[in-house]
Design a protein around this motif. Structure first.
Motif, PDB file in Angstrom:
ATOM      1  N   ILE A  66       0.849  -1.198   0.000  1.00 16.66           N
ATOM      2  CA  ILE A  66       0.000   0.000   0.000  1.00 16.66           C
ATOM      3  C   ILE A  66       0.889   1.255   0.000  1.00 16.66           C
ATOM      4  CG2 ILE A  66      -1.964  -1.063   1.140  1.00 16.66           C
ATOM      5  CD1 ILE A  66      -0.983   0.246   3.758  1.00 16.66           C
ATOM      6  N   SER A  67       0.376   2.320  -0.543  1.00 15.22           N
ATOM      7  CA  SER A  67       1.095   3.608  -0.554  1.00 15.22           C
ATOM      8  C   SER A  67       0.672   4.414   0.673  1.00 15.22           C
ATOM      9  CB  SER A  67       0.753   4.385  -1.828  1.00 15.22           C
ATOM     10  OG  SER A  67       1.158   3.657  -2.965  1.00 15.22           O
ATOM     11  N   LEU A  68       1.653   4.666   1.544  1.00 14.02           N
ATOM     12  CA  LEU A  68       1.373   5.427   2.775  1.00 14.02           C
ATOM     13  C   LEU A  68       1.605   6.923   2.535  1.00 14.02           C
ATOM     14  CD1 LEU A  68       3.098   3.085   5.380  1.00 14.02           C
ATOM     15  CD2 LEU A  68       0.649   3.266   4.907  1.00 14.02           C
ATOM     16  N   LEU A  69       0.936   7.737   3.312  1.00 13.02           N
ATOM     17  CA  LEU A  69       1.100   9.193   3.223  1.00 13.02           C
ATOM     18  C   LEU A  69       2.444   9.591   3.839  1.00 13.02           C
ATOM     19  CD1 LEU A  69      -2.524  10.109   4.323  1.00 13.02           C
ATOM     20  CD2 LEU A  69      -1.599  10.272   2.016  1.00 13.02           C
ATOM     21  N   PRO A  70       3.051  10.623   3.305  1.00 14.93           N
ATOM     22  CA  PRO A  70       4.372  11.030   3.816  1.00 14.93           C
ATOM     23  C   PRO A  70       4.308  11.515   5.272  1.00 14.93           C
ATOM     24  CG  PRO A  70       3.526  12.675   2.277  1.00 14.93           C
ATOM     25  CD  PRO A  70       2.590  11.507   2.223  1.00 14.93           C
ATOM     26  N   THR A  71       5.330  11.140   6.042  1.00 19.66           N
ATOM     27  CA  THR A  71       5.427  11.583   7.457  1.00 19.66           C
ATOM     28  C   THR A  71       6.830  12.121   7.750  1.00 19.66           C
ATOM     29  OG1 THR A  71       5.993   9.335   8.098  1.00 19.66           O
ATOM     30  CG2 THR A  71       3.675   9.964   8.283  1.00 19.66           C
ATOM     31  N   ASN A  72       7.633  12.263   6.711  1.00 21.74           N
ATOM     32  CA  ASN A  72       8.990  12.762   6.887  1.00 21.74           C
ATOM     33  C   ASN A  72       8.974  14.292   6.749  1.00 21.74           C
ATOM     34  OD1 ASN A  72      11.683  13.374   6.840  1.00 21.74           O
ATOM     35  ND2 ASN A  72      12.235  11.743   5.396  1.00 21.74           N
ATOM     36  N   PRO A  73       9.475  15.089   7.759  1.00 20.17           N
ATOM     37  CA  PRO A  73       9.466  16.568   7.673  1.00 20.17           C
ATOM     38  C   PRO A  73      10.180  17.076   6.433  1.00 20.17           C
ATOM     39  CG  PRO A  73      10.015  15.860   9.894  1.00 20.17           C
ATOM     40  CD  PRO A  73       9.994  14.636   9.051  1.00 20.17           C
ATOM     41  N   GLU A  74      11.262  16.386   6.025  1.00 15.45           N
ATOM     42  CA  GLU A  74      12.038  16.810   4.864  1.00 15.45           C
ATOM     43  C   GLU A  74      11.160  16.883   3.621  1.00 15.45           C
ATOM     44  OE1 GLU A  74      15.133  17.822   4.794  1.00 15.45           O
ATOM     45  OE2 GLU A  74      15.292  17.567   6.974  1.00 15.45           O
ATOM     46  N   TYR A  75      10.185  15.961   3.517  1.00 18.85           N
ATOM     47  CA  TYR A  75       9.292  15.922   2.353  1.00 18.85           C
ATOM     48  C   TYR A  75       8.524  17.236   2.238  1.00 18.85           C
ATOM     49  CZ  TYR A  75       5.198  14.744  -0.480  1.00 18.85           C
ATOM     50  OH  TYR A  75       4.209  14.752  -1.437  1.00 18.85           O
ATOM     51  N   PHE A  76       8.027  17.744   3.388  1.00 14.76           N
ATOM     52  CA  PHE A  76       7.232  18.977   3.390  1.00 14.76           C
ATOM     53  C   PHE A  76       8.125  20.209   3.222  1.00 14.76           C
ATOM     54  CE2 PHE A  76       4.684  15.865   5.715  1.00 14.76           C
ATOM     55  CZ  PHE A  76       3.500  15.942   5.025  1.00 14.76           C
ATOM     56  N   LEU A  77       9.333  20.174   3.807  1.00 17.83           N
ATOM     57  CA  LEU A  77      10.249  21.309   3.683  1.00 17.83           C
ATOM     58  C   LEU A  77      10.662  21.526   2.239  1.00 17.83           C
ATOM     59  CD1 LEU A  77      12.479  20.826   6.857  1.00 17.83           C
ATOM     60  CD2 LEU A  77      10.838  22.680   6.439  1.00 17.83           C
ATOM     61  N   HIS A  78      10.754  20.438   1.479  1.00 18.09           N
ATOM     62  CA  HIS A  78      11.110  20.572   0.056  1.00 18.09           C
ATOM     63  C   HIS A  78      10.057  21.367  -0.713  1.00 18.09           C
ATOM     64  CE1 HIS A  78      14.795  18.410  -0.369  1.00 18.09           C
ATOM     65  NE2 HIS A  78      14.320  17.325   0.267  1.00 18.09           N
ATOM     66  N   GLN A  79       8.852  21.442  -0.144  1.00 19.87           N
ATOM     67  CA  GLN A  79       7.787  22.207  -0.800  1.00 19.87           C
ATOM     68  C   GLN A  79       7.943  23.726  -0.544  1.00 19.87           C
ATOM     69  OE1 GLN A  79       4.074  20.575   0.552  1.00 19.87           O
ATOM     70  NE2 GLN A  79       4.472  18.542  -0.373  1.00 19.87           N
ATOM     71  N   HIS A  80       8.889  24.062   0.362  1.00 19.30           N
ATOM     72  CA  HIS A  80       9.170  25.488   0.668  1.00 19.30           C
ATOM     73  C   HIS A  80      10.668  25.728   0.436  1.00 19.30           C
ATOM     74  CE1 HIS A  80       5.203  25.960   2.562  1.00 19.30           C
ATOM     75  NE2 HIS A  80       5.406  24.738   3.069  1.00 19.30           N
ATOM     76  N   PRO A  81      11.057  25.864  -0.802  1.00 14.64           N
ATOM     77  CA  PRO A  81      12.493  26.010  -1.115  1.00 14.64           C
ATOM     78  C   PRO A  81      13.138  27.269  -0.472  1.00 14.64           C
ATOM     79  CG  PRO A  81      11.122  26.393  -3.065  1.00 14.64           C
ATOM     80  CD  PRO A  81      10.215  25.920  -1.983  1.00 14.64           C
ATOM     81  N   ASP A  82      12.327  28.319  -0.179  1.00 15.66           N
ATOM     82  CA  ASP A  82      12.867  29.549   0.416  1.00 15.66           C
ATOM     83  C   ASP A  82      12.701  29.578   1.930  1.00 15.66           C
ATOM     84  OD1 ASP A  82      10.140  29.583   0.336  1.00 15.66           O
ATOM     85  OD2 ASP A  82       9.968  31.699  -0.262  1.00 15.66           O
ATOM     86  N   PHE A  83      12.531  28.365   2.533  1.00 16.42           N
ATOM     87  CA  PHE A  83      12.244  28.266   3.974  1.00 16.42           C
ATOM     88  C   PHE A  83      13.329  28.961   4.805  1.00 16.42           C
ATOM     89  CE2 PHE A  83      12.495  26.114   8.100  1.00 16.42           C
ATOM     90  CZ  PHE A  83      11.191  26.266   8.549  1.00 16.42           C
ATOM     91  N   ASN A  84      14.595  28.788   4.433  1.00 19.05           N
ATOM     92  CA  ASN A  84      15.704  29.334   5.225  1.00 19.05           C
ATOM     93  C   ASN A  84      15.765  30.864   5.149  1.00 19.05           C
ATOM     94  OD1 ASN A  84      16.577  26.855   6.190  1.00 19.05           O
ATOM     95  ND2 ASN A  84      17.764  26.462   4.303  1.00 19.05           N
ATOM     96  N   GLN A  85      15.190  31.451   4.112  1.00 20.57           N
ATOM     97  CA  GLN A  85      15.215  32.913   3.965  1.00 20.57           C
ATOM     98  C   GLN A  85      14.032  33.573   4.695  1.00 20.57           C
ATOM     99  OE1 GLN A  85      15.797  30.992   0.989  1.00 20.57           O
ATOM    100  NE2 GLN A  85      17.982  31.243   1.489  1.00 20.57           N
ATOM    101  N   LEU A  86      13.124  32.770   5.199  1.00 13.45           N
ATOM    102  CA  LEU A  86      11.936  33.318   5.860  1.00 13.45           C
ATOM    103  C   LEU A  86      12.262  33.816   7.272  1.00 13.45           C
ATOM    104  CD1 LEU A  86       9.297  30.602   4.852  1.00 13.45           C
ATOM    105  CD2 LEU A  86       9.570  32.889   3.829  1.00 13.45           C
ATOM    106  N   ALA A  87      11.378  34.711   7.731  1.00 15.69           N
ATOM    107  CA  ALA A  87      11.534  35.226   9.103  1.00 15.69           C
ATOM    108  C   ALA A  87      11.184  34.111  10.083  1.00 15.69           C
ATOM    109  CB  ALA A  87      10.607  36.437   9.305  1.00 15.69           C
ATOM    110  N   GLU A  88      11.611  34.264  11.322  1.00 17.18           N
ATOM    111  CA  GLU A  88      11.425  33.223  12.330  1.00 17.18           C
ATOM    112  C   GLU A  88       9.963  32.950  12.575  1.00 17.18           C
ATOM    113  OE1 GLU A  88      13.573  31.167  13.806  1.00 17.18           O
ATOM    114  OE2 GLU A  88      15.113  32.090  12.541  1.00 17.18           O
ATOM    115  N   GLU A  89       9.140  34.039  12.580  1.00 16.83           N
ATOM    116  CA  GLU A  89       7.713  33.834  12.809  1.00 16.83           C
ATOM    117  C   GLU A  89       7.088  32.979  11.717  1.00 16.83           C
ATOM    118  OE1 GLU A  89       9.182  36.754  12.636  1.00 16.83           O
ATOM    119  OE2 GLU A  89       9.044  37.648  14.654  1.00 16.83           O
TER     120      GLU A  89
END
Length: 407
Positions: A66-89
């Motif tokens: 069966i295909s399980l839904l992703p639970t790895n944080p890295e998977y979701f972070l890849h959807q925000h390529p500019d995450f490191n440039q964002l403000a802390e909030e």
């Protein structure tokens, strides 16, 4: 002359003379039941092979992934390529969203995995049931194949007994026809003597009329025997596969007459076809019982009862066979008793004939009295000959019983 010779040659060509052994051989080659059983065995072999293929296919069935839904944080972070440039909030907000999604996905994955476990269990249960059904079918096919192999042997021996009895019965009918013709010749001779005596006033016409009624009765018997002989001869011709326009002539049988060790058949009972067929039923029932799951109490009990019934049937059959063997033994004893009585009567008549020949030479008795004892001797010899044919039939029955066919 040449035409006559050619016609005689053609007539000779159309006559088929066969022995009892040849008749049996031809009948075995001509019989459809054996071919039918052989075809059934081939069909069962194909069916058994197909079941084995299906069992292999079941072994190759695996639980689907069966295909399980992703639970790895890295998977979701890849959807925000500019995450490191964002403000802390902003990072904190996105982190909370990702955490919530992972929690949701983990919960959904647990639900999916639970459903898959249930589906896999159901699948394995279905496979188990299918495998059980296929294995049971394979056991039935194996039993049927074994029984069909026994059936071929049984049919062959049944054909041998049937054809040999038909053949010997025809020889017996022929002997009876010859004796009836002999009796008719005796009466015709008697009538000639009676007419001469009537002319001299030594007897009445009533004696002649009585003899004529005897002739009529014997002629009726003779016609019946001749019709039966031709009917069964034509039947035998068809059974051995000879053309309808071919005349069939049976070679006589001549073999020693000795007591058969009939009671020894008791030691051969378990090799007899009917017993072997029941043993196959017992074996199948036992396999079904031992392979049934203990939890299926009703099914297991059914298989056990079937197994016991098959064993009881075999025990009863063995008892019946013992009774039949004893009857067969007494049948032979009665036959030998009658034959011995006839031999003693014949010996007594021959001794009487010697005395009568002395009296005839001395002119004390007439040739008619001497002729009467010759007739009595001939009649006894005919009866002995008929008992020989009955012995041959009994002997064939014994031979087939040794081979497993005893009905």
């Amino acid at each position: 002359f040449c035409v006559s010779t050619a016609a005689q040659a053609k007539e000779t060509e159309d006559i088929e003379t066969i022995t009892i052994e040849k008749a049996i051989e031809l009948a075995l080659n001509n019989h459809g039941n054996i071919k039918l059983l052989e075809t059934k065995i081939k069909a069962l072999s194909s069916q058994h092979k197909n079941i084995q293929d299906e069992l292999k296919e079941l072994d190759n069935i695996h639980n689907p992934t069966i295909s399980l839904l992703p639970t790895n944080p890295e998977y979701f972070l890849h959807q925000h390529p500019d995450f490191n440039q964002l403000a802390e909030e902003e990072k904190e907000a996105i982190g909370q969203l990702i955490g919530t999604q992972i929690l949701i996905n983990t919960t959904l994955n647990q639900l999916l995995e639970g459903q898959e476990v249930i589906r896999n269990q159901e699948l394995q249960e279905k496979i188990k049931v299918q495998r059980e059904e296929l294995n049971n079918a394979a056991k039935v096919i194996d039993a049927n194949k074994s029984k069909n192999y026994i059936g071929i042997e049984k049919t062959r021996e049944a054909i041998k007994l049937y054809i040999s009895q038909k053949y010997i019965s025809l020889l017996l009918l022929d002997a009876e026809i010859k004796q009836l013709k002999k009796e008719l010749s005796y009466i015709h001779s008697d009538i000639e003597d009676l007419w001469i005596m009537a002319e001299h006033g030594l007897t009445s016409n009533k004696d002649v009329e009585k003899k004529e009624r005897e002739i009529k009765k014997l002629n009726q018997q003779l016609d019946e025997k001749v019709r039966a002989f031709h009917f069964y001869l034509e039947e035998l011709k068809l059974e051995v596969g000879l053309p309808y326009n071919r005349m069939l002539q049976l070679q006589s049988i001549d073999k020693e007459i000795n007591r058969l060790p009939i009671m020894e058949l008791e030691s051969k009972m378990y090799k007899m076809f009917n017993v072997r067929e029941l043993e196959e039923d017992i074996l199948l029932a036992e396999k079904n019982y031992t392979s049934a799951e203990s939890s299926k109490t009703n099914l297991k009990d059914y298989y056990y009862q079937t197994w016991q019934v098959a064993k009881y049937e075999k025990d009863n059959l063995v008892k019946e066979l013992k009774v039949k063997i004893k009857k067969f033994y007494f049948e032979q004893e009665e036959m030998f008793l009658q034959m011995n009585n006839l031999q003693e009567t014949k010996a007594s008549l021959i001794a009487d004939k010697k005395d009568l020949q002395i009296q005839y030479s001395a002119g004390v008795i007439t040739s008619a009295e001497l002729e009467r004892i010759d007739r009595d001797i001939q009649r006894i010899e005919s009866e002995i000959n008929i008992y020989k044919f009955n012995y041959y039939i009994l002997s064939e029955k014994y031979t087939q019983a040794l081979n497993g066919y005893f009905m």
